[in-house]
Scaffold this active site. Structure first.
Site, short mmCIF file in Angstrom:
data_model
loop_
_atom_site.label_atom_id
_atom_site.label_comp_id
_atom_site.label_asym_id
_atom_site.label_seq_id
_atom_site.Cartn_x
_atom_site.Cartn_y
_atom_site.Cartn_z
N ARG A 1 0.92 -1.39 0.20
CA ARG A 1 0.22 -0.02 -0.14
C ARG A 1 0.45 1.27 -0.20
NH1 ARG A 1 -2.74 -3.03 3.32
NH2 ARG A 1 -5.20 -4.15 2.25
N LYS B 1 3.49 11.29 -11.22
CA LYS B 1 2.88 10.69 -12.12
C LYS B 1 3.14 9.29 -12.29
CE LYS B 1 0.16 13.83 -14.79
NZ LYS B 1 -0.41 13.96 -16.43
N GLU C 1 10.86 19.31 -24.29
CA GLU C 1 9.87 19.95 -23.03
C GLU C 1 10.69 21.68 -22.30
OE1 GLU C 1 7.36 17.91 -22.46
OE2 GLU C 1 7.54 16.05 -23.25
N LYS D 1 8.08 23.28 -13.25
CA LYS D 1 7.26 21.79 -12.88
C LYS D 1 6.83 21.32 -11.63
CE LYS D 1 5.65 17.72 -14.21
NZ LYS D 1 5.86 16.18 -15.12
N GLU E 1 -4.05 17.64 -11.00
CA GLU E 1 -4.76 17.93 -12.54
C GLU E 1 -5.42 18.04 -12.67
OE1 GLU E 1 -1.80 16.19 -16.33
OE2 GLU E 1 -3.39 16.34 -16.76
N ARG F 1 -2.01 22.26 -13.65
CA ARG F 1 -1.44 21.33 -14.26
C ARG F 1 -1.72 21.11 -15.71
NH1 ARG F 1 1.10 16.19 -10.54
NH2 ARG F 1 2.20 15.34 -12.39
N ASN G 1 0.23 20.33 -20.51
CA ASN G 1 0.18 19.22 -21.47
C ASN G 1 0.19 20.37 -22.80
OD1 ASN G 1 -0.60 17.41 -20.23
ND2 ASN G 1 -2.81 17.71 -19.85
N HIS H 1 1.38 18.40 -26.69
CA HIS H 1 0.44 17.45 -26.10
C HIS H 1 -0.70 16.89 -26.84
CE1 HIS H 1 3.85 17.65 -23.64
NE2 HIS H 1 3.88 16.27 -23.02
N HIS I 1 -0.03 13.40 -28.56
CA HIS I 1 0.05 12.45 -28.24
C HIS I 1 -0.54 12.05 -29.64
CE1 HIS I 1 -0.66 12.62 -23.95
NE2 HIS I 1 0.75 12.59 -24.16
N HIS J 1 8.68 11.12 -27.74
CA HIS J 1 7.72 11.50 -27.14
C HIS J 1 7.85 13.40 -27.45
CE1 HIS J 1 4.46 12.79 -24.47
NE2 HIS J 1 5.90 13.74 -23.63
N1 NAD Z 1 5.81 10.44 -15.05
C1 NAD Z 1 5.33 11.58 -15.79
O1 NAD Z 1 5.28 12.53 -15.09
C2 NAD Z 1 6.11 11.76 -17.58
C3 NAD Z 1 6.22 12.29 -17.99
C4 NAD Z 1 6.37 12.31 -19.38
C5 NAD Z 1 6.85 11.11 -19.92
N2 NAD Z 1 6.62 10.27 -19.00
C6 NAD Z 1 7.29 9.04 -19.49
O2 NAD Z 1 8.17 8.40 -19.95
C7 NAD Z 1 8.75 7.95 -20.59
C8 NAD Z 1 9.95 8.29 -21.87
O3 NAD Z 1 10.43 8.92 -20.36
P1 NAD Z 1 12.25 8.92 -21.58
O4 NAD Z 1 12.10 9.60 -22.51
O5 NAD Z 1 13.10 9.34 -20.65
O6 NAD Z 1 13.23 7.64 -21.80
P2 NAD Z 1 13.42 6.14 -21.28
O7 NAD Z 1 13.26 5.86 -20.51
O8 NAD Z 1 12.82 4.63 -22.49
O9 NAD Z 1 14.96 6.60 -21.61
C9 NAD Z 1 15.32 6.08 -22.84
C10 NAD Z 1 16.86 5.71 -23.69
O10 NAD Z 1 18.56 5.82 -23.38
C11 NAD Z 1 18.71 5.10 -22.17
N3 NAD Z 1 19.24 6.03 -21.30
C12 NAD Z 1 18.07 6.39 -19.93
N4 NAD Z 1 19.74 6.79 -19.22
C13 NAD Z 1 20.43 6.59 -20.04
C14 NAD Z 1 22.06 8.02 -19.87
N5 NAD Z 1 22.49 8.52 -19.42
N6 NAD Z 1 22.92 7.38 -20.81
C15 NAD Z 1 23.24 6.41 -22.28
N7 NAD Z 1 21.77 5.95 -22.31
C16 NAD Z 1 20.82 6.00 -21.46
C17 NAD Z 1 17.12 4.51 -21.78
O11 NAD Z 1 18.34 2.68 -21.45
C18 NAD Z 1 16.78 4.42 -23.26
O12 NAD Z 1 16.68 3.09 -24.16
C19 NAD Z 1 7.30 7.72 -21.25
O13 NAD Z 1 6.89 6.22 -21.09
C20 NAD Z 1 6.43 9.02 -21.12
O14 NAD Z 1 5.32 8.23 -20.82
C21 NAD Z 1 6.58 10.54 -17.86
#
Ligand code: NAD
Length: 363
Positions: A123, A145, A187, A229, A239, A243, A247, A250, A254, A267
């Site tokens: 939990r 999130k 971003e 942020k 949100e 918040r 977006n 987005h 999306h 993304h």
């Molecule tokens: N929670 C939120 O508020 C929120 C906001 C935006 C996006 N997201 C989510 O985030 C995700 C995308 O995240 P992302 O863009 O970080 O992608 P990711 O986590 O897939 O990382 C991208 C790639 O970079 C590699 N990597 C990470 N750090 C590295 C480093 N320092 N050196 C070399 N390689 C490295 C990873 O292994 C991966 O292959 C999506 O699932 C999206 O839905 C969440």
């Protein structure tokens, strides 16, 4: 070291931004969590673990934490309930208790999944974010999130669960592929457009230094983005209102990701197109001056070339927008800039303007 605080009363937490801070994760964890945690479970993937896992583990061990490591597959396709289940099993088998802590070491995929498991295991247990992509450092690691994907859509299963600490080491970006850096930069431009004209101008002015990962420019960019942020999240954690400005870009973004089955765009890149489309809509609605729309376009272009989008069918994109989980009662809400630094939410955008803006942007 710049510290940003996310102010959420008793659940407030620090975002510590400093070169080399991966080696201080243990000490910072103790400061945030006190003496209670006995075990820290590092969740990462093989690529990030090979680069930074040992350093993070050493630091946590130096602070007296028993350290376990769980490695998940690398990529969005592993952000699933199946991976979460394997992590639950690992935690149960290793007798991880409520007082213990999960440490997410990686990009947004690792962060979202670890946070979701931390929100639901026993939990809810504590978790710390150690983001290693630019997107995760300025966006996904902050705000609570968390979630996983479902076969029928992205991020459909999730929870709000704030981390207890975010440790950002900008030096970890040195190993990140340039395209991932660019994806994060879109971003950052978003933060400028929604909240801070000076940040926007600074990104444009220093784009080359930032792309070269010049420490001063990069640290400022990360710290300012995190503060924006943090401020928005503090005012509207779940949100309900403000918040939603995060977006910006987005709605179209999306849809572009969905029609290309999440394969063509990162993304941030889809958000790059989305910001251009929203700005064009704002201009067509006489909300935004042409010079500001051009400046936003130019900023997106300065980051780098976006993957091409002109082969995509407009109708598919428009229909995907209607399926967005943020569409309410069939009405699409757009975040539209009225000047650089200020946006409004509008649910009355005429469909023909959406179509016309998309045509302009994607061709
Ligand atoms: N929670 C939120 O508020 C929120 C906001 C935006 C996006 N997201 C989510 O985030 C995700 C995308 O995240 P992302 O863009 O970080 O992608 P990711 O986590 O897939 O990382 C991208 C790639 O970079 C590699 N990597 C990470 N750090 C590295 C480093 N320092 N050196 C070399 N390689 C490295 C990873 O292994 C991966 O292959 C999506 O699932 C999206 O839905 C969440």
């Amino acid at each position: 070291m710049p510290t940003v605080t996310v102010k959420l009363k008793s659940r407030s937490y620090a975002v510590e931004i400093a070169a080399g801070s991966v080696d201080r994760a243990g000490e910072l964890a103790r400061l945030a969590l006190g003496a209670r945690p006995r075990t820290a479970v590092i969740v990462s993937n093989p690529a990030v673990d090979a680069l930074y896992g040992r350093r993070a583990a050493r630091s946590l061990a130096r602070s007296g934490l028993e350290t376990l490591r769980f490695l998940m597959g690398d990529g969005e396709r592993y952000k699933t309930i199946g991976t979460a289940r394997s992590l639950y099993t690992f935690l149960i088998e290793h007798k991880v208790e409520r007082r213990d802590v999960i440490v997410a070491l990686g990009g947004g995929v690792v962060g979202d999944l670890s946070g979701f498991v931390a929100a639901t295991y026993l939990r809810g247990i504590s978790f710390i974010q150690v983001p290693t992509t630019l997107l995760a450092q300025i966006d996904s690691s902050i705000g609570g999130k968390t979630g996983v994907n479902h076969a029928l859509g992205k991020n459909l299963i999730g929870a709000f669960h704030q981390p207890r600490l975010v440790v950002i080491d900008p030096e970890t970006l040195a190993t990140l592929p340039a395209r991932q850096i660019r994806a994060g930069l879109y971003e950052a431009i978003k933060y400028g457009v929604i909240r801070d004209r000076r940040l926007f101008q600074r990104i444009v002015r220093q784009i080359e230094q930032i792309k070269r990962l010049d420490p001063t420019s990069l640290t400022h960019l990360i710290a300012r983005s995190c503060s924006i942020k943090a401020e928005v999240v503090a005012r509207d954690e779940c949100e309900g209102g403000l918040r939603r400005i995060l977006n910006f870009g987005h709605t179209v973004g999306h849809a572009l990701e969905a029609v290309t089955r999440y394969r063509r765009f990162y993304h941030g890149e889809a958000v790059g197109y989305g910001m251009q489309a929203a700005s064009r809509i704002a201009e067509l609605m006489d909300l935004l001056a042409v010079e500001d729309r051009e400046a936003i376009d130019e900023a997106v272009r300065l980051v780098g070339r976006l993957p091409q989008a002109k082969s995509l069918a407009l109708n598919d994109i428009i229909s995907a927008m209607g399926h967005d989980k943020k569409a309410e009662a069939g009405r699409l809400t757009f975040v539209l800039p009225v000047e650089i630094g200020r946006v409004v939410l509008r649910s009355d955008v005429p469909p023909r303007l959406v179509r016309s803006a998309l045509k302009d942007i994607l061709s």
